[in-house]
Write a protein that holds these residues in place. Sequence first.
Motif, short mmCIF file in Angstrom:
data_model
loop_
_atom_site.label_atom_id
_atom_site.label_comp_id
_atom_site.label_asym_id
_atom_site.label_seq_id
_atom_site.Cartn_x
_atom_site.Cartn_y
_atom_site.Cartn_z
N THR A 83 0.80 -1.22 0.00
CA THR A 83 0.00 0.00 0.00
C THR A 83 0.84 1.27 0.00
OG1 THR A 83 -0.15 -0.12 2.42
CG2 THR A 83 -1.95 -1.12 1.15
N ASP A 84 2.16 1.14 0.13
CA ASP A 84 3.02 2.32 0.08
C ASP A 84 4.42 1.89 -0.36
OD1 ASP A 84 4.93 2.12 2.65
OD2 ASP A 84 2.95 1.42 3.21
N PRO A 85 5.23 2.82 -0.86
CA PRO A 85 6.55 2.47 -1.39
C PRO A 85 7.51 1.89 -0.35
CG PRO A 85 5.87 4.64 -2.19
CD PRO A 85 4.89 4.25 -1.13
N THR B 195 6.74 0.00 2.33
CA THR B 195 6.39 -1.41 2.51
C THR B 195 6.88 -2.24 1.34
OG1 THR B 195 4.42 -0.80 3.78
CG2 THR B 195 4.47 -3.01 2.85
N ALA B 196 6.70 -1.73 0.13
CA ALA B 196 7.16 -2.46 -1.06
C ALA B 196 8.67 -2.68 -1.03
CB ALA B 196 6.77 -1.68 -2.32
N ALA B 197 9.42 -1.65 -0.64
CA ALA B 197 10.87 -1.77 -0.60
C ALA B 197 11.32 -2.77 0.46
CB ALA B 197 11.50 -0.40 -0.35
N ALA B 198 10.73 -2.70 1.65
CA ALA B 198 11.17 -3.53 2.76
C ALA B 198 10.84 -5.00 2.57
CB ALA B 198 10.53 -3.03 4.06
N THR B 199 9.76 -5.30 1.87
CA THR B 199 9.30 -6.69 1.76
C THR B 199 9.62 -7.32 0.41
OG1 THR B 199 7.11 -5.91 1.03
CG2 THR B 199 7.43 -6.28 3.39
N LYS B 200 10.37 -6.62 -0.41
CA LYS B 200 10.70 -7.15 -1.72
C LYS B 200 11.61 -8.37 -1.58
CE LYS B 200 12.29 -5.61 -6.27
NZ LYS B 200 12.81 -4.45 -7.03
N GLY B 201 11.36 -9.38 -2.39
CA GLY B 201 12.19 -10.57 -2.35
C GLY B 201 11.66 -11.59 -1.35
N ASN B 202 12.21 -12.79 -1.42
CA ASN B 202 11.75 -13.89 -0.58
C ASN B 202 12.61 -14.11 0.66
OD1 ASN B 202 9.63 -14.56 -2.37
ND2 ASN B 202 11.08 -15.66 -3.69
N ARG B 203 13.86 -13.68 0.62
CA ARG B 203 14.77 -13.90 1.74
C ARG B 203 14.79 -12.66 2.64
NH1 ARG B 203 20.50 -15.91 -0.27
NH2 ARG B 203 20.75 -15.95 2.01
N ARG B 204 14.61 -12.88 3.93
CA ARG B 204 14.60 -11.78 4.88
C ARG B 204 15.99 -11.62 5.49
NH1 ARG B 204 10.82 -11.12 2.55
NH2 ARG B 204 12.01 -9.24 2.25
#
Length: 298
Positions: A188-190, A192-201
């Motif tokens: 819902t915001d950029p 969040t998109a940046a922080a959760t991108k990709g599968n590996r944390r």
Amino acid sequence: MTDDKRDQAIKACEDALRAELAYNGDHDILAGENAIIERLLERRSEVADAYVEIFDRLGERHYGVPKLLGVVVTTAALWSPRQVAQTCAARDRLLKVNELIATRAAELASLLVERSELHDRSGFSGNTHYHICRVIEDAASDNYLYKSWVKQKMASLRGEFDLKYWPRIHEVVAALGRDAEHVQLEATDPITAAATKGNRRSRADFFKALYEAIDENSDGRFGTLPPGLRLTDNVIASLANCALDLPPDQLVDGAYVKRLRQRARGRRSTKRGAATRTAAAPMSTPEGYNAQRSSGPR
């Protein structure tokens, strides 16, 4: 830099943090951010050089120092590795919930159809809802605004148009299932998109969120920070170590931050190059033909 200017820079940054801490305390809010601010104040020696650079870059900019420090504190509170993991778990659960809704809505729609058929041929009937308007009225029985402004108009419409003009209840339920089945989740915001991108944390999620948060608060996006602001890698590392309270075996340095930036830049360059090649591909090649087809009218 002289000792006086260094002391001035540290004082300006710490004054901004104390002002934020006092405001939050007076309003009894943001306990998580307050803990981070207190840690930054307690561990002055670890972040003093960062304060000097921040003040040098933003000291003469209106609200620049408080804004940047606020961005760091808020990002650390909302996008620590643990918080990112929780956010991703919530996203995965949301996907699963939509799958369950799709499955169970299909099952319920089938049962509703079967019930209608049994009413018609079994010789028995129950006083159950058969009209979607009745369902809406029942669901809104405690909704004062519905009863005051909508109920009478809905009753008039129902009287004007008989059952054949309305969707059946099982059709509405089936539509809910299809909607859930084909959902495409988006952040819902950029940030969040940046922080959760990709599968590996990893810790890198925090840095991606921080850089995006700085961009989001630039005056190019109606914020107060200068566009394109980039602190040195060592400064970002020291702020992160303290704000996140990383244990000794997980501390980061400037070299770590630099590698993150270079990898992110490489991914952006690769995507831009692929987009350019696709846009420039001639119609005579399969790539160009498919690109033209996918972008053209259907």
